[in-house]
Design a protein around this motif. Sequence first.
Motif, mmCIF file in Angstrom:
data_model
loop_
_atom_site.group_PDB
_atom_site.id
_atom_site.type_symbol
_atom_site.label_atom_id
_atom_site.label_comp_id
_atom_site.label_asym_id
_atom_site.label_seq_id
_atom_site.Cartn_x
_atom_site.Cartn_y
_atom_site.Cartn_z
ATOM 1 N N ASP A 1 55.539 -14.234 5.990
ATOM 2 C CA ASP A 1 54.381 -13.982 6.845
ATOM 3 C C ASP A 1 54.760 -14.126 8.320
ATOM 4 O O ASP A 1 54.316 -13.358 9.169
ATOM 5 C CB ASP A 1 53.233 -14.927 6.501
ATOM 6 C CG ASP A 1 52.647 -14.668 5.116
ATOM 7 O OD1 ASP A 1 52.804 -13.514 4.631
ATOM 8 O OD2 ASP A 1 52.052 -15.585 4.536
ATOM 9 N N GLN A 2 55.561 -15.113 8.624
ATOM 10 C CA GLN A 2 56.000 -15.327 9.997
ATOM 11 C C GLN A 2 56.813 -14.127 10.495
ATOM 12 O O GLN A 2 56.624 -13.646 11.614
ATOM 13 C CB GLN A 2 56.838 -16.606 10.104
ATOM 14 C CG GLN A 2 56.055 -17.881 9.961
ATOM 15 C CD GLN A 2 56.967 -19.103 10.016
ATOM 16 O OE1 GLN A 2 58.170 -19.018 9.769
ATOM 17 N NE2 GLN A 2 56.370 -20.247 10.309
ATOM 18 N N ILE A 3 57.692 -13.642 9.662
ATOM 19 C CA ILE A 3 58.526 -12.496 10.042
ATOM 20 C C ILE A 3 57.654 -11.264 10.259
ATOM 21 O O ILE A 3 57.841 -10.511 11.207
ATOM 22 C CB ILE A 3 59.617 -12.250 8.973
ATOM 23 C CG1 ILE A 3 60.632 -13.402 9.016
ATOM 24 C CG2 ILE A 3 60.317 -10.901 9.209
ATOM 25 C CD1 ILE A 3 61.665 -13.368 7.912
ATOM 26 N N ARG A 4 56.659 -11.063 9.339
ATOM 27 C CA ARG A 4 55.749 -9.917 9.505
ATOM 28 C C ARG A 4 54.974 -10.021 10.820
ATOM 29 O O ARG A 4 54.784 -9.040 11.527
ATOM 30 C CB ARG A 4 54.776 -9.839 8.333
ATOM 31 C CG ARG A 4 55.310 -9.091 7.137
ATOM 32 C CD ARG A 4 54.192 -8.831 6.144
ATOM 33 N NE ARG A 4 54.493 -8.993 4.758
ATOM 34 C CZ ARG A 4 55.012 -10.034 4.121
ATOM 35 N NH1 ARG A 4 55.350 -11.097 4.751
ATOM 36 N NH2 ARG A 4 55.228 -10.025 2.831
ATOM 37 N N SER A 5 54.530 -11.218 11.147
ATOM 38 C CA SER A 5 53.776 -11.437 12.387
ATOM 39 C C SER A 5 54.644 -11.119 13.605
ATOM 40 O O SER A 5 54.211 -10.446 14.547
ATOM 41 C CB SER A 5 53.283 -12.880 12.441
ATOM 42 O OG SER A 5 52.712 -13.152 13.684
ATOM 43 N N ILE A 6 55.862 -11.578 13.587
ATOM 44 C CA ILE A 6 56.780 -11.306 14.700
ATOM 45 C C ILE A 6 57.061 -9.808 14.784
ATOM 46 O O ILE A 6 57.065 -9.218 15.870
ATOM 47 C CB ILE A 6 58.089 -12.111 14.527
ATOM 48 C CG1 ILE A 6 57.823 -13.606 14.726
ATOM 49 C CG2 ILE A 6 59.163 -11.625 15.489
ATOM 50 C CD1 ILE A 6 58.982 -14.504 14.348
ATOM 51 N N ALA A 7 57.256 -9.174 13.673
ATOM 52 C CA ALA A 7 57.524 -7.733 13.655
ATOM 53 C C ALA A 7 56.331 -6.954 14.204
ATOM 54 O O ALA A 7 56.499 -5.991 14.962
ATOM 55 C CB ALA A 7 57.851 -7.282 12.227
ATOM 56 N N ASP A 8 55.115 -7.374 13.857
ATOM 57 C CA ASP A 8 53.909 -6.708 14.382
ATOM 58 C C ASP A 8 53.820 -6.844 15.902
ATOM 59 O O ASP A 8 53.499 -5.888 16.606
ATOM 60 C CB ASP A 8 52.646 -7.286 13.734
ATOM 61 C CG ASP A 8 52.473 -6.851 12.277
ATOM 62 O OD1 ASP A 8 53.122 -5.852 11.888
ATOM 63 O OD2 ASP A 8 51.701 -7.502 11.543
#
Length: 172
Positions: free
Chosen positions: A19-26
């Motif tokens: 989830d953290q990686i997805r948030s950073i990617a967004d």
Amino acid sequence: MSKESVPTQRTQRKPKLGDQIRSIADRLKQETDVQIKATSRILGAAAQISENYDKLVDEVVDMVEEDLNQQLQISQKYLYTADILKQKFKTLREAKAHFQLKVNSWESLAKKLNEPQLESDFRNNRQGKVKQGQKNIEKVNVILDPDVAEVFPNSEVVNAALRSLIIKKNNF
């Protein structure tokens, strides 16, 4: 029998790594989109500036050509011939005195008067140094190549063209 109720505790769970990686990617995607839009606007503005600059240069060239053509027309009015001088003056002696020249014939007088530097000096009654304000400024003689001399037949036309360029440069 009573059952004790166990208080339900809501525990905030830690976001998972995915989830953290997805948030950073967004966030990176949003920032990239903003950068792409900003870059696109900057490039559009640069293209507009370039187009305006080209138009401005073309306008300046047109204005200078127009000024040169006007000066050429004016300078052509001042071409002297032996016949014109004979009509204007009663004698060669009177014409020589008027222009302060030493010549032997009407033709040589006309030739000297049509020389660019002499024509300008006699018309403006200036020779040597020119006073401008409190400064003495020496005249500068410039030799034009034949192809340039065709466009600039005398010093008045050259000076007008150079003044136009100076004014345009100072306005930028």
